[in-house]
Every structure is written in C-alpha cells, then in structure tokens.
Design a protein around this motif. Structure first.
Motif, PDB file in Angstrom:
ATOM      1  N   VAL A  12      -3.208  -3.182   1.585  1.00 46.58           N
ATOM      2  CA  VAL A  12      -2.622  -2.878   0.285  1.00 46.58           C
ATOM      3  C   VAL A  12      -3.524  -3.505  -0.761  1.00 46.58           C
ATOM      4  CG1 VAL A  12      -0.635  -3.233  -1.224  1.00 46.58           C
ATOM      5  CG2 VAL A  12      -0.278  -2.825   1.217  1.00 46.58           C
ATOM      6  N   GLU A  13      -3.954  -2.687  -1.709  1.00 44.01           N
ATOM      7  CA  GLU A  13      -4.829  -3.156  -2.785  1.00 44.01           C
ATOM      8  C   GLU A  13      -4.112  -2.929  -4.114  1.00 44.01           C
ATOM      9  OE1 GLU A  13      -9.222  -2.195  -2.810  1.00 44.01           O
ATOM     10  OE2 GLU A  13      -8.469  -0.836  -4.368  1.00 44.01           O
ATOM     11  N   ILE A  14      -4.033  -3.983  -4.935  1.00 45.07           N
ATOM     12  CA  ILE A  14      -3.396  -3.871  -6.244  1.00 45.07           C
ATOM     13  C   ILE A  14      -4.431  -4.259  -7.292  1.00 45.07           C
ATOM     14  CG2 ILE A  14      -1.539  -4.684  -7.738  1.00 45.07           C
ATOM     15  CD1 ILE A  14       0.023  -5.379  -5.163  1.00 45.07           C
ATOM     16  N   LYS A  15      -4.749  -3.287  -8.170  1.00 40.09           N
ATOM     17  CA  LYS A  15      -5.728  -3.509  -9.238  1.00 40.09           C
ATOM     18  C   LYS A  15      -5.226  -2.862 -10.518  1.00 40.09           C
ATOM     19  CE  LYS A  15     -10.169  -3.552  -6.844  1.00 40.09           C
ATOM     20  NZ  LYS A  15     -11.427  -2.798  -6.684  1.00 40.09           N
ATOM     21  N   ASN A  16      -5.202  -3.624 -11.580  1.00 39.60           N
ATOM     22  CA  ASN A  16      -4.841  -3.087 -12.897  1.00 39.60           C
ATOM     23  C   ASN A  16      -3.523  -2.313 -12.877  1.00 39.60           C
ATOM     24  OD1 ASN A  16      -7.336  -4.081 -13.928  1.00 39.60           O
ATOM     25  ND2 ASN A  16      -8.354  -2.252 -13.187  1.00 39.60           N
ATOM     26  N   GLY A  17      -2.551  -2.824 -12.159  1.00 38.68           N
ATOM     27  CA  GLY A  17      -1.236  -2.205 -12.103  1.00 38.68           C
ATOM     28  C   GLY A  17      -1.135  -0.985 -11.202  1.00 38.68           C
ATOM     29  N   LYS A  18      -2.217  -0.643 -10.517  1.00 38.39           N
ATOM     30  CA  LYS A  18      -2.210   0.482  -9.588  1.00 38.39           C
ATOM     31  C   LYS A  18      -2.235  -0.027  -8.159  1.00 38.39           C
ATOM     32  CE  LYS A  18      -4.588   3.588 -12.721  1.00 38.39           C
ATOM     33  NZ  LYS A  18      -5.750   4.478 -12.921  1.00 38.39           N
ATOM     34  N   VAL A  19      -1.443   0.581  -7.316  1.00 38.38           N
ATOM     35  CA  VAL A  19      -1.370   0.192  -5.913  1.00 38.38           C
ATOM     36  C   VAL A  19      -1.990   1.299  -5.067  1.00 38.38           C
ATOM     37  CG1 VAL A  19       0.159  -0.387  -3.992  1.00 38.38           C
ATOM     38  CG2 VAL A  19       0.764  -1.084  -6.318  1.00 38.38           C
ATOM     39  N   THR A  20      -2.932   0.917  -4.202  1.00 32.58           N
ATOM     40  CA  THR A  20      -3.493   1.850  -3.241  1.00 32.58           C
ATOM     41  C   THR A  20      -3.294   1.254  -1.859  1.00 32.58           C
ATOM     42  OG1 THR A  20      -5.175   2.532  -4.839  1.00 32.58           O
ATOM     43  CG2 THR A  20      -5.531   3.169  -2.544  1.00 32.58           C
ATOM     44  N   VAL A  21      -2.688   2.028  -0.986  1.00 32.93           N
ATOM     45  CA  VAL A  21      -2.471   1.605   0.383  1.00 32.93           C
ATOM     46  C   VAL A  21      -3.370   2.459   1.271  1.00 32.93           C
ATOM     47  CG1 VAL A  21      -0.795   1.293   2.242  1.00 32.93           C
ATOM     48  CG2 VAL A  21      -0.071   1.025  -0.146  1.00 32.93           C
ATOM     49  N   TYR A  22      -4.299   1.806   1.966  1.00 37.00           N
ATOM     50  CA  TYR A  22      -5.177   2.477   2.921  1.00 37.00           C
ATOM     51  C   TYR A  22      -4.610   2.216   4.309  1.00 37.00           C
ATOM     52  CZ  TYR A  22      -8.423   2.320  -1.021  1.00 37.00           C
ATOM     53  OH  TYR A  22      -9.014   2.454  -2.244  1.00 37.00           O
ATOM     54  N   LEU A  23      -4.446   3.266   5.097  1.00 36.04           N
ATOM     55  CA  LEU A  23      -3.872   3.056   6.418  1.00 36.04           C
ATOM     56  C   LEU A  23      -4.308   4.154   7.377  1.00 36.04           C
ATOM     57  CD1 LEU A  23      -0.089   3.981   6.252  1.00 36.04           C
ATOM     58  CD2 LEU A  23      -1.693   4.534   4.481  1.00 36.04           C
ATOM     59  N   ASN A  24      -4.218   3.810   8.652  1.00 32.33           N
ATOM     60  CA  ASN A  24      -4.523   4.769   9.707  1.00 32.33           C
ATOM     61  C   ASN A  24      -3.579   5.955   9.566  1.00 32.33           C
ATOM     62  OD1 ASN A  24      -3.889   5.789  12.645  1.00 32.33           O
ATOM     63  ND2 ASN A  24      -5.937   4.904  12.680  1.00 32.33           N
ATOM     64  N   PRO A  25      -4.073   7.189   9.745  1.00 35.94           N
ATOM     65  CA  PRO A  25      -3.209   8.361   9.604  1.00 35.94           C
ATOM     66  C   PRO A  25      -1.941   8.325  10.468  1.00 35.94           C
ATOM     67  CG  PRO A  25      -5.498   9.041   9.754  1.00 35.94           C
ATOM     68  CD  PRO A  25      -5.462   7.557  10.029  1.00 35.94           C
ATOM     69  N   SER A  26      -1.999   7.681  11.612  1.00 31.74           N
ATOM     70  CA  SER A  26      -0.808   7.610  12.472  1.00 31.74           C
ATOM     71  C   SER A  26       0.302   6.774  11.839  1.00 31.74           C
ATOM     72  CB  SER A  26      -1.168   7.031  13.843  1.00 31.74           C
ATOM     73  OG  SER A  26      -1.542   5.678  13.733  1.00 31.74           O
ATOM     74  N   LEU A  27      -0.041   5.944  10.867  1.00 32.86           N
ATOM     75  CA  LEU A  27       0.945   5.109  10.188  1.00 32.86           C
ATOM     76  C   LEU A  27       1.454   5.733   8.899  1.00 32.86           C
ATOM     77  CD1 LEU A  27      -0.774   1.627  10.571  1.00 32.86           C
ATOM     78  CD2 LEU A  27       1.074   2.572  11.949  1.00 32.86           C
ATOM     79  N   ASN A  28       0.837   6.803   8.449  1.00 31.84           N
ATOM     80  CA  ASN A  28       1.190   7.391   7.157  1.00 31.84           C
ATOM     81  C   ASN A  28       2.374   8.345   7.311  1.00 31.84           C
ATOM     82  OD1 ASN A  28       1.160   8.042   4.502  1.00 31.84           O
ATOM     83  ND2 ASN A  28      -0.914   8.854   4.460  1.00 31.84           N
ATOM     84  N   THR A  29       3.530   7.736   7.516  1.00 27.32           N
ATOM     85  CA  THR A  29       4.778   8.489   7.657  1.00 27.32           C
ATOM     86  C   THR A  29       5.760   8.011   6.590  1.00 27.32           C
ATOM     87  OG1 THR A  29       5.810   6.879   9.144  1.00 27.32           O
ATOM     88  CG2 THR A  29       4.461   8.611  10.171  1.00 27.32           C
ATOM     89  N   ASP A  30       6.799   8.790   6.339  1.00 25.92           N
ATOM     90  CA  ASP A  30       7.806   8.386   5.360  1.00 25.92           C
ATOM     91  C   ASP A  30       8.393   7.024   5.698  1.00 25.92           C
ATOM     92  OD1 ASP A  30       7.487  10.748   3.914  1.00 25.92           O
ATOM     93  OD2 ASP A  30       9.177  11.747   4.890  1.00 25.92           O
ATOM     94  N   THR A  31       8.681   6.798   6.968  1.00 31.40           N
ATOM     95  CA  THR A  31       9.290   5.530   7.400  1.00 31.40           C
ATOM     96  C   THR A  31       8.367   4.352   7.126  1.00 31.40           C
ATOM     97  OG1 THR A  31      10.535   6.678   9.117  1.00 31.40           O
ATOM     98  CG2 THR A  31      10.256   4.298   9.382  1.00 31.40           C
ATOM     99  N   ILE A  32       7.108   4.479   7.492  1.00 33.69           N
ATOM    100  CA  ILE A  32       6.158   3.372   7.292  1.00 33.69           C
ATOM    101  C   ILE A  32       5.890   3.159   5.813  1.00 33.69           C
ATOM    102  CG2 ILE A  32       3.795   2.580   7.725  1.00 33.69           C
ATOM    103  CD1 ILE A  32       5.610   2.369  10.179  1.00 33.69           C
ATOM    104  N   ARG A  33       5.751   4.249   5.043  1.00 32.20           N
ATOM    105  CA  ARG A  33       5.534   4.098   3.596  1.00 32.20           C
ATOM    106  C   ARG A  33       6.702   3.359   2.950  1.00 32.20           C
ATOM    107  NH1 ARG A  33       3.405   9.423   4.278  1.00 32.20           N
ATOM    108  NH2 ARG A  33       5.398  10.287   3.585  1.00 32.20           N
ATOM    109  N   SER A  34       7.926   3.699   3.324  1.00 34.57           N
ATOM    110  CA  SER A  34       9.109   3.000   2.791  1.00 34.57           C
ATOM    111  C   SER A  34       9.111   1.534   3.184  1.00 34.57           C
ATOM    112  CB  SER A  34      10.388   3.668   3.281  1.00 34.57           C
ATOM    113  OG  SER A  34      10.503   4.959   2.756  1.00 34.57           O
ATOM    114  N   LEU A  35       8.734   1.248   4.416  1.00 32.76           N
ATOM    115  CA  LEU A  35       8.675  -0.133   4.888  1.00 32.76           C
ATOM    116  C   LEU A  35       7.638  -0.933   4.101  1.00 32.76           C
ATOM    117  CD1 LEU A  35       9.627  -2.236   6.992  1.00 32.76           C
ATOM    118  CD2 LEU A  35       7.782  -1.417   8.456  1.00 32.76           C
ATOM    119  N   ILE A  36       6.479  -0.355   3.874  1.00 30.45           N
ATOM    120  CA  ILE A  36       5.425  -1.035   3.108  1.00 30.45           C
ATOM    121  C   ILE A  36       5.900  -1.324   1.684  1.00 30.45           C
ATOM    122  CG2 ILE A  36       3.137  -0.725   2.062  1.00 30.45           C
ATOM    123  CD1 ILE A  36       2.390   0.805   4.683  1.00 30.45           C
ATOM    124  N   ILE A  37       6.515  -0.330   1.043  1.00 26.81           N
ATOM    125  CA  ILE A  37       7.021  -0.527  -0.319  1.00 26.81           C
ATOM    126  C   ILE A  37       8.051  -1.648  -0.343  1.00 26.81           C
ATOM    127  CG2 ILE A  37       8.432   0.551  -2.123  1.00 26.81           C
ATOM    128  CD1 ILE A  37       6.900   3.191  -1.439  1.00 26.81           C
TER     129      ILE A  37
END
Length: 66
Positions: free
Chosen positions: A13-38
């Motif tokens: 998770v990278e936070i710069k100038n009020g913007k959040v970018t989450v880089y992750l393996n495609p297998s983790l890029n699901t609604d459930t994982i995104r909600s968990l990260i948030i």
C-alpha cells in the motif's frame, strides 16, 4: 516456517499526496481482499484509492511458477 519470503502472493500500500495505490498479485485482487485492505489500513475515508494488479515475480508465486 521454512518458506522463502516470496512463497505467498503479496502486495503493498502506497500513500502519496492523499492518493492511495495498492499494488497486489492478481490472485489477491478480489472484492473480499480489497475490502479487507481498506478496513485493516483504515482507508475508508481516503477519497482516491486505486488497486493495481501486478503479476510480476515480485508479488507472485515465485516458488510455484518461477
């Protein structure tokens, strides 16, 4: 536990100038994982969150496919 550091898929998770970018393996890029990260990183109030799937070895299953 006897596994290399890159055994499991991961991201960052990278936070710069009020913007959040989450880089992750495609297998983790699901609604459930995104909600968990948030939730876990307390990002719900951040107005600009981007999730980017990154299939590079850096985030992937190197021990399985590398």
């Amino acid at each position: 536990h006897g596994k290399p550091f890159n055994f499991y898929p991961r991201g960052r998770v990278e936070i710069k100038n009020g913007k959040v970018t989450v880089y992750l393996n495609p297998s983790l890029n699901t609604d459930t994982i995104r909600s968990l990260i948030i939730s876990e990183f307390e990002l719900a109030d951040m107005p600009d969150i981007t999730f980017k799937s990154d299939g590079s070895k850096h985030y992937g299953f190197v021990s399985f496919f590398g």
